[in-house]
Write an enzyme that holds these catalytic residues in place. Structure first.
Site, PDB file in Angstrom:
ATOM      1  N   HIS A 147      -9.839   5.033   0.614  1.00 17.52           N
ATOM      2  CA  HIS A 147      -9.184   5.910  -0.367  1.00 17.52           C
ATOM      3  C   HIS A 147      -9.801   7.307  -0.406  1.00 17.52           C
ATOM      4  O   HIS A 147      -9.210   8.219  -0.994  1.00 17.52           O
ATOM      5  CB  HIS A 147      -9.266   5.303  -1.765  1.00 17.52           C
ATOM      6  CG  HIS A 147      -8.469   4.055  -1.938  1.00 17.52           C
ATOM      7  ND1 HIS A 147      -7.145   3.960  -1.565  1.00 17.52           N
ATOM      8  CD2 HIS A 147      -8.809   2.837  -2.435  1.00 17.52           C
ATOM      9  CE1 HIS A 147      -6.703   2.735  -1.823  1.00 17.52           C
ATOM     10  NE2 HIS A 147      -7.699   2.038  -2.338  1.00 17.52           N
ATOM     11  N   ASP A 173      -5.702  -3.870   4.132  1.00 16.28           N
ATOM     12  CA  ASP A 173      -6.047  -3.927   2.711  1.00 16.28           C
ATOM     13  C   ASP A 173      -4.759  -3.954   1.889  1.00 16.28           C
ATOM     14  O   ASP A 173      -3.738  -3.405   2.313  1.00 16.28           O
ATOM     15  CB  ASP A 173      -6.871  -2.701   2.352  1.00 16.28           C
ATOM     16  CG  ASP A 173      -7.510  -2.767   0.977  1.00 16.28           C
ATOM     17  OD1 ASP A 173      -8.712  -3.043   0.898  1.00 16.28           O
ATOM     18  OD2 ASP A 173      -6.795  -2.521  -0.029  1.00 16.28           O
ATOM     19  N   ASP A 206      -8.196  -8.010  -0.229  1.00 17.28           N
ATOM     20  CA  ASP A 206      -7.658  -8.131  -1.583  1.00 17.28           C
ATOM     21  C   ASP A 206      -6.175  -8.479  -1.598  1.00 17.28           C
ATOM     22  O   ASP A 206      -5.577  -8.563  -2.668  1.00 17.28           O
ATOM     23  CB  ASP A 206      -7.929  -6.870  -2.399  1.00 17.28           C
ATOM     24  CG  ASP A 206      -7.746  -5.584  -1.624  1.00 17.28           C
ATOM     25  OD1 ASP A 206      -7.302  -5.646  -0.453  1.00 17.28           O
ATOM     26  OD2 ASP A 206      -8.051  -4.513  -2.170  1.00 17.28           O
TER      27      ASP A 206
END
Length: 266
Positions: A83, A120, A204
């Site tokens: 990110h 992800d 995740d």
């Protein structure tokens, strides 16, 4: 074989970020207590060293794989990185580890084309932004949408058609994920022909993870790892470097990482 992550240099982090930004992050790490870069991204006294060891792990892994010391490597690092934009720490991330690794491969090893594949559950907005105007850098991502950080639409294709997003609806599972990989990510990855493939390995998307709901299981991560390795064998001499990103249920994370690493070792 396990190796301790070396302490990276500020100049290495500056491969993906302006040096002034790197200095701002590291010079503001508190000597005690906590400091918030945003609502999610909170640092404590050891965060600067952790971030630099993440950078050092990725550059050392690239060096080892390019030198033939290992066919592939997994970097068990935190904080994650995908990110982090050029001048913004966000989403638990300080420096963009995989972007640093890609630029290191090009600068230190004269590799022209490098790819990042990100599975992800959150879109790697930082990697996409850093790669946007780089025709010889590939970014392919599967991720849940809508979800933080709000980027990753299919029509976000980069300045040179080098970005390939495959957003997935909440509640979908293995079938949708595997189809997205088979139809969107893997064919374009192979056509791009990278000399090195870097994986943003976030776990995740697991069905037990509390932050999202894509309902994947360990076998899905093992399958995706094997498919990426197969492309690497065809176009990149088998060279793969993987970096840990998200994963917030500790038991599911441990099982998923084990499945991922076992596949890499195979």
């Amino acid at each position: 074989e396990r190796r301790e992550a070396p302490l990276g240099e500020r100049e290495e982090a500056a491969l993906a970020h302006p040096r002034a930004f790197v200095d701002v992050v590291l010079d503001n790490i508190p000597s005690e207590g906590y400091l918030s870069f945003d609502g999610d991204t909170i640092v404590s006294p050891a965060s600067g060293e952790a971030a630099l060891r993440g950078v050092g792990a990725l550059t050392a892994a690239v060096d080892a794989v390019v030198a033939g010391e290992a066919k592939n490597a997994f970097c068990a690092v935190r904080p994650p990185g995908h990110h982090a934009e050029q001048t913004r720490a966000m989403g638990f991330c300080l420096f963009n580890n995989v972007a640093v690794a890609a630029h290191h491969a090009r600068n230190a090893h004269d590799m022209r084309r490098v790819a990042v594949v990100d599975f992800d559950v959150h879109h790697g907005n930082g990697t996409q932004a850093i790669f946007w105007d780089e025709p010889d850098l590939f970014f392919g991502s599967t991720h849940q949408m809508p979800l933080y950080p709000g980027t990753g639409a299919r029509d976000e294709q980069g300045g040179h058609g080098n970005i390939f997003n495959a957003p997935l609806d909440p509640g979908t599972g293995s079938g949708s994920f595997r189809r997205a990989m088979e139809e969107r990510i893997l064919p374009n990855l192979q056509a791009f022909g990278p000399e090195l493939i870097i994986i943003s390995a976030g776990f995740d998307a697991h069905q037990d993870d509390p932050l999202a709901n894509l309902n994947l299981v360990e076998e899905d991560f093992a399958w995706a790892t094997g498919e990426i390795m197969a492309v690497a064998d065809e176009v990149a001499g088998g060279r793969v470097v993987s970096a840990l990103e998200g994963g917030y249920d500790h038991d599911a994370l441990a099982r998923s990482v084990a499945a991922h690493v076992k596949t890499l070792m195979g």
